[in-house]
Design an enzyme around this catalytic site. Structure first.
Site, short mmCIF file in Angstrom:
data_model
loop_
_atom_site.label_atom_id
_atom_site.label_comp_id
_atom_site.label_asym_id
_atom_site.label_seq_id
_atom_site.Cartn_x
_atom_site.Cartn_y
_atom_site.Cartn_z
N PHE A 189 0.81 -1.22 0.00
CA PHE A 189 0.00 0.00 0.00
C PHE A 189 0.85 1.27 0.00
O PHE A 189 0.57 2.21 0.73
CB PHE A 189 -0.96 0.02 1.19
N HIS A 190 1.87 1.33 -0.86
CA HIS A 190 2.74 2.51 -0.93
C HIS A 190 2.82 3.08 -2.35
O HIS A 190 3.91 3.30 -2.88
CB HIS A 190 4.16 2.15 -0.47
N PRO A 191 1.71 3.36 -3.01
CA PRO A 191 1.80 3.92 -4.37
C PRO A 191 2.34 5.34 -4.36
O PRO A 191 1.95 6.17 -3.55
CB PRO A 191 0.35 3.88 -4.87
#
Length: 555
Positions: free
Chosen positions: A490-492
């Protein structure tokens, strides 16, 4: 339009960056600031109880519930892609880990933009400005002499952003840390002084056992200011962009839809897009700022052909390895009965500690997978639990999960509108494991995981590899298995990146202004040219702190 309103600054997105920006800009009473959030207030109790992320992710009140496109590198799987849909944004549903990354990340940004403002030494003051670190509040006896001097140079106190130690430990994780040391990963007392090499327990954004999101930290203290307006349930349909007298374009405001109707908002000093690495390029494209061929196919008038809008998507892909253990206390065994869950709830109610105070990952490690890397290229998130997939029930046998992610992937994906407007979920294609380098790091990561599991410190717990399984040894088989068990962390980032003049892929200049569009800035994770070597929430706060200073100085 049903109505109109006028402000000096309009901030789109009350997430990590937006809450800090609203606080900083509204300190000047002469500035009228509007903060717009499409989600609702952060009232759900599960936002504030640390383990509540399990209930916030996937819930329509707190998560946009996006999904990726089918990913070839993941054997055609589609992944859930959580994004915060409430005040505080992703800081209300994330893993709460405080991590800045590595010095070289920011020096690389400076090289990519030609602006030394982004070098580590020039970013450090903007991390410190809002930090309130527990070791400086608790009179830590380990901080004396030179150690204290060094810590004071790297950390802050009395800021709004609480950095706390975790409120529980696990014997099995202590043993895993010892196994990391035996495998050559030295212990570290601090991941956040410019080099995060080593193994240790993560520090978290919590306060007295509660999640500390950016709405609490930055928005709550400013809500009384008469010059700050906060709208929730307000959906931005498009930016208001018109030709500029200088030959370019001018963003004068936004069009917003609320339950009571549509509103045209004007911003005398500019619009700030802080909607995140997914929604920011979505709004830009819907407003005619994006790849010309895409906009033409969708029938959107092309105001400015910007091929970099939505491109350069980077994310951390974690390989979730699972090891069954014997004779160890894990969450699997504690939480798989009504009595166990009742005890956990009582412990949290009485002491604000125990498993309900847990971040998703407690133990961390940063290491090199081979001699080809001069600084750590992978990060471990180690958890005293296991499950088949995020959101699924815990396994009924004692086990741990050792997730390992490639910190600096070379694969690049994209965010693209599927239909005109901002009402529809965009296409999210991260393109995981698309390069040979990323696949090689994945194989090396799995070899490192196995080497740690074989160390003497873990021998008393008889670890047995369940996922991917020791029967898999061939590279082709291992890559297929990795594709089956890997997931986003969850690190875009990177979908509206900054860069040098003349770079056709650079959406922004080094001061985060949209090229060719006066009155429009982007301040969120989408501005990063390359992903930071660790969790991305706190780097976003740093760049928002820096951007706020620039905007306050410009007037």
């Amino acid at each position: 339009m049903d109505s109109a309103a006028h402000f000096d600054h309009i901030i789109i997105g009350a997430g990590t960056a937006g809450c800090l920006l609203a606080n900083r800009l509204s300190r000047d009473p002469a500035r009228r600031v509007l903060l717009i959030e499409a989600g609702g207030p952060d009232r759900s109790p599960w936002i504030h109880i640390p383990v509540g992320y399990l209930y916030c992710i996937g819930h329509p009140a707190t998560d946009w519930r996006f999904q990726t496109a089918a990913e070839p590198g993941l054997n055609g799987r589609r992944l859930r892609y959580p994004r915060g849909r409430t005040l505080g944004g992703c800081s209300s549903i994330n893993g709460m880990i405080y991590m800045r990354g590595q010095r070289e990340d920011y020096d690389g940004w400076a090289d990519a933009t030609g602006d030394d403002a982004w070098r580590w030494d020039n970013c450090l003051p903007h991390f410190i400005a809002h930090e309130d670190h527990w070791r400086l509040q608790a009179a830590d006896p380990g901080l004396t002499g030179a150690a204290l001097d060094g810590f004071l140079r790297a950390h802050g106190q009395d800021g709004e952003w609480k950095v706390s130690r975790q409120r529980l430990r696990w014997d099995i994780l202590d043993a895993y840390a010892q196994a990391c040391e035996q495998a050559g990963i030295a212990p570290t007392p601090d991941f956040n002084q410019g080099s995060n090499a080593g193994v240790g327990y993560f520090e978290v954004n919590q306060h007295r056992g509660w999640r500390w999101n950016t709405a609490k930290a930055f928005l709550r203290p400013a809500r009384h200011r008469r010059n700050l307006t906060v709208w929730t349930g307000a959906h931005v349909e498009s930016l208001i962009v018109a030709p500029d007298s200088g030959g370019g374009w001018h963003c004068s405001g936004v069009q917003v839809r609320q339950a009571q109707g549509r509103t045209a908002l004007t911003a005398a000093q500019g619009v700030i897009l802080s909607a995140g690495a997914v929604a920011t390029p979505q709004i830009l494209q819907a407003s005619g700022l994006g790849p010309g061929d895409l906009l033409q196919r969708l029938g959107i008038p092309v105001r400015q052909d910007m091929p970099g809008v939505g491109a350069n998507l980077q994310d951390h892909l974690q390989i979730r390895t699972v090891f069954g253990v014997s004779g160890a206390r894990t969450l699997n065994t504690l939480a798989n009965s009504w009595l166990g869950r009742a005890r956990i709830a009582l412990e949290y109610a009485l002491t604000r500690s125990g498993p309900m105070s847990m971040a998703p990952s407690q133990l961390g490690a940063f290491a090199c997978t081979s001699g080809a890397h001069v600084r750590p290229n992978v990060q471990f998130h180690v958890q005293p639990l296991s499950l088949d997939a995020f959101g699924e029930p815990l396994h009924r046998f004692p086990a741990i999960t050792a997730s390992v992610c490639n910190l600096r992937p070379t694969s690049r994906g994209h965010i693209r509108l599927r239909q005109p407007g901002t009402d529809h979920e965009p296409e999210i294609a991260p393109s995981y494991l698309a390069t040979g380098e990323d696949r090689q790091v994945a194989l090396e990561s799995l070899a490192l995981v196995r080497r740690i599991a074989a160390q003497p410190a873990l021998a008393p717990y008889a670890p047995r590899e369940i996922k991917p399984g020791t029967d898999l040894q061939d590279e082709a088989d291992l890559l297929r298995a990795i594709g089956d068990i890997a997931s986003t962390i969850f690190h875009p980032v990177g979908t509206a990146r900054m860069g040098r003049d003349g770079d056709p892929q650079a959406v922004l200049d080094s001061r985060l202004r949209v090229r060719g569009v006066r009155g429009l800035r982007v301040v969120d994770a989408s501005v990063m040219p390359t992903i930071t070597s660790g969790n991305t929430n706190s780097p976003v706060l740093m760049l928002a702190e820096k951007a706020a200073g620039w905007m306050l100085a410009e007037r």
